[in-house]
Design a protein around this motif. Structure first.
Motif, mmCIF file in Angstrom:
data_model
loop_
_atom_site.group_PDB
_atom_site.id
_atom_site.type_symbol
_atom_site.label_atom_id
_atom_site.label_comp_id
_atom_site.label_asym_id
_atom_site.label_seq_id
_atom_site.Cartn_x
_atom_site.Cartn_y
_atom_site.Cartn_z
ATOM 1 N N GLY A 1 -95.676 -13.900 1.449
ATOM 2 C CA GLY A 1 -96.388 -15.162 1.634
ATOM 3 C C GLY A 1 -95.506 -16.257 2.201
ATOM 4 N N GLY A 2 -94.256 -15.961 2.455
ATOM 5 C CA GLY A 2 -93.301 -16.961 2.897
ATOM 6 C C GLY A 2 -92.598 -17.563 1.686
ATOM 7 N N ILE A 3 -91.346 -17.951 1.873
ATOM 8 C CA ILE A 3 -90.577 -18.510 0.765
ATOM 9 C C ILE A 3 -90.672 -20.029 0.830
ATOM 10 N N ASN A 4 -91.358 -20.601 -0.157
ATOM 11 C CA ASN A 4 -91.475 -22.056 -0.236
ATOM 12 C C ASN A 4 -91.784 -22.457 -1.673
ATOM 13 N N GLY A 5 -91.539 -23.683 -2.005
ATOM 14 C CA GLY A 5 -91.873 -24.201 -3.325
ATOM 15 C C GLY A 5 -91.152 -23.493 -4.450
ATOM 16 N N LEU A 6 -91.919 -22.998 -5.415
ATOM 17 C CA LEU A 6 -91.342 -22.361 -6.597
ATOM 18 C C LEU A 6 -90.779 -20.970 -6.329
ATOM 19 N N ASP A 7 -90.969 -20.462 -5.134
ATOM 20 C CA ASP A 7 -90.383 -19.165 -4.797
ATOM 21 C C ASP A 7 -88.861 -19.224 -4.877
ATOM 22 N N TRP A 8 -88.285 -20.376 -4.556
ATOM 23 C CA TRP A 8 -86.839 -20.538 -4.663
ATOM 24 C C TRP A 8 -86.380 -20.419 -6.109
ATOM 25 N N LEU A 9 -87.205 -20.856 -7.037
ATOM 26 C CA LEU A 9 -86.890 -20.718 -8.457
ATOM 27 C C LEU A 9 -86.822 -19.244 -8.845
ATOM 28 N N TRP A 10 -87.762 -18.438 -8.373
ATOM 29 C CA TRP A 10 -87.756 -17.005 -8.670
ATOM 30 C C TRP A 10 -86.526 -16.323 -8.073
ATOM 31 N N LEU A 11 -86.169 -16.705 -6.844
ATOM 32 C CA LEU A 11 -84.971 -16.126 -6.230
ATOM 33 C C LEU A 11 -83.719 -16.538 -6.996
ATOM 34 N N GLY A 12 -83.683 -17.782 -7.456
ATOM 35 C CA GLY A 12 -82.560 -18.256 -8.265
ATOM 36 C C GLY A 12 -82.473 -17.515 -9.586
ATOM 37 N N LEU A 13 -83.625 -17.226 -10.184
ATOM 38 C CA LEU A 13 -83.649 -16.468 -11.433
ATOM 39 C C LEU A 13 -83.122 -15.047 -11.209
ATOM 40 N N GLY A 14 -83.491 -14.439 -10.099
ATOM 41 C CA GLY A 14 -82.971 -13.114 -9.773
ATOM 42 C C GLY A 14 -81.472 -13.133 -9.543
ATOM 43 N N LEU A 15 -80.979 -14.155 -8.834
ATOM 44 C CA LEU A 15 -79.541 -14.278 -8.609
ATOM 45 C C LEU A 15 -78.806 -14.505 -9.920
ATOM 46 N N PHE A 16 -79.389 -15.324 -10.794
ATOM 47 C CA PHE A 16 -78.796 -15.560 -12.110
ATOM 48 C C PHE A 16 -78.719 -14.257 -12.905
ATOM 49 N N ALA A 17 -79.778 -13.465 -12.875
ATOM 50 C CA ALA A 17 -79.782 -12.179 -13.591
ATOM 51 C C ALA A 17 -78.700 -11.248 -13.044
ATOM 52 N N ASP A 18 -78.503 -11.237 -11.731
ATOM 53 C CA ASP A 18 -77.461 -10.395 -11.150
ATOM 54 C C ASP A 18 -76.071 -10.885 -11.538
ATOM 55 N N ILE A 19 -75.852 -12.180 -11.520
ATOM 56 C CA ILE A 19 -74.551 -12.735 -11.906
ATOM 57 C C ILE A 19 -74.255 -12.434 -13.367
ATOM 58 N N VAL A 20 -75.245 -12.596 -14.232
ATOM 59 C CA VAL A 20 -75.054 -12.290 -15.651
ATOM 60 C C VAL A 20 -74.745 -10.812 -15.836
ATOM 61 N N TRP A 21 -75.403 -9.949 -15.082
ATOM 62 C CA TRP A 21 -75.136 -8.521 -15.193
ATOM 63 C C TRP A 21 -73.702 -8.203 -14.788
ATOM 64 N N TRP A 22 -73.227 -8.812 -13.699
ATOM 65 C CA TRP A 22 -71.869 -8.546 -13.232
ATOM 66 C C TRP A 22 -70.816 -9.111 -14.184
ATOM 67 N N MET A 23 -71.120 -10.210 -14.862
ATOM 68 C CA MET A 23 -70.154 -10.849 -15.755
ATOM 69 C C MET A 23 -70.293 -10.403 -17.207
ATOM 70 N N GLY A 24 -71.302 -9.659 -17.558
ATOM 71 C CA GLY A 24 -71.631 -9.345 -18.945
ATOM 72 C C GLY A 24 -70.509 -8.770 -19.783
ATOM 73 N N GLY A 25 -69.799 -7.794 -19.311
ATOM 74 C CA GLY A 25 -68.772 -7.155 -20.114
ATOM 75 C C GLY A 25 -67.508 -7.975 -20.265
ATOM 76 N N GLY A 26 -67.164 -8.779 -19.277
ATOM 77 C CA GLY A 26 -65.923 -9.554 -19.330
ATOM 78 C C GLY A 26 -65.971 -10.697 -20.320
ATOM 79 N N PHE A 27 -67.116 -11.286 -20.532
ATOM 80 C CA PHE A 27 -67.216 -12.424 -21.433
ATOM 81 C C PHE A 27 -66.992 -12.001 -22.871
ATOM 82 N N ARG A 28 -67.455 -10.846 -23.241
ATOM 83 C CA ARG A 28 -67.345 -10.378 -24.620
ATOM 84 C C ARG A 28 -65.880 -10.219 -25.020
ATOM 85 N N ARG A 29 -65.022 -9.837 -24.107
ATOM 86 C CA ARG A 29 -63.610 -9.616 -24.423
ATOM 87 C C ARG A 29 -62.861 -10.922 -24.660
ATOM 88 N N ARG A 30 -63.386 -12.040 -24.197
ATOM 89 C CA ARG A 30 -62.691 -13.311 -24.336
ATOM 90 C C ARG A 30 -63.176 -14.157 -25.503
#
Length: 95
Positions: free
Chosen positions: A58-87
């Motif tokens: 449908g094209g990326i506009n409005g709240l679609d950026w929020l969904w993309l940001g949520l996906g990026l946040f989920a990926d960043i959390v996944w990549w950082m998940g194990g390292g935070f626990r050790r600290r």
């Protein structure tokens, strides 16, 4: 859609995305012009890639950026998940 959600939760986005790609190739062809971007997306940013496929037709506009940001946040959390626990102070790492 319920089965897709169950696969997504239990097996993760790296399994669900190729399955979705096989089931709805037209949607993926609309979102990506060549094959390299979805493959790289599934390997490195699977949640962001899946959210992009959901919002792109449908094209990326409005709240679609929020969904993309949520996906990026989920990926960043996944990549950082194990390292935070050790600290964490006082965490021995044993259960």
């Amino acid at each position: 859609m319920c089965c897709f959600f169950t696969i997504l939760v239990f097996l993760g986005p790296r399994f669900a995305a190729p399955l979705w790609w096989l089931l709805q190739p037209a949607r993926w062809n609309l979102a990506f012009s060549n094959i390299i971007w979805p493959i790289l997306g599934i390997i490195f940013l699977p949640w962001t890639t899946m959210f992009y496929v959901i919002v792109f037709p449908g094209g990326i506009n409005g709240l679609d950026w929020l969904w993309l940001g949520l996906g990026l946040f989920a990926d960043i959390v996944w990549w950082m998940g194990g390292g935070f626990r050790r600290r964490v102070p006082g965490y021995s790492g044993q259960y």
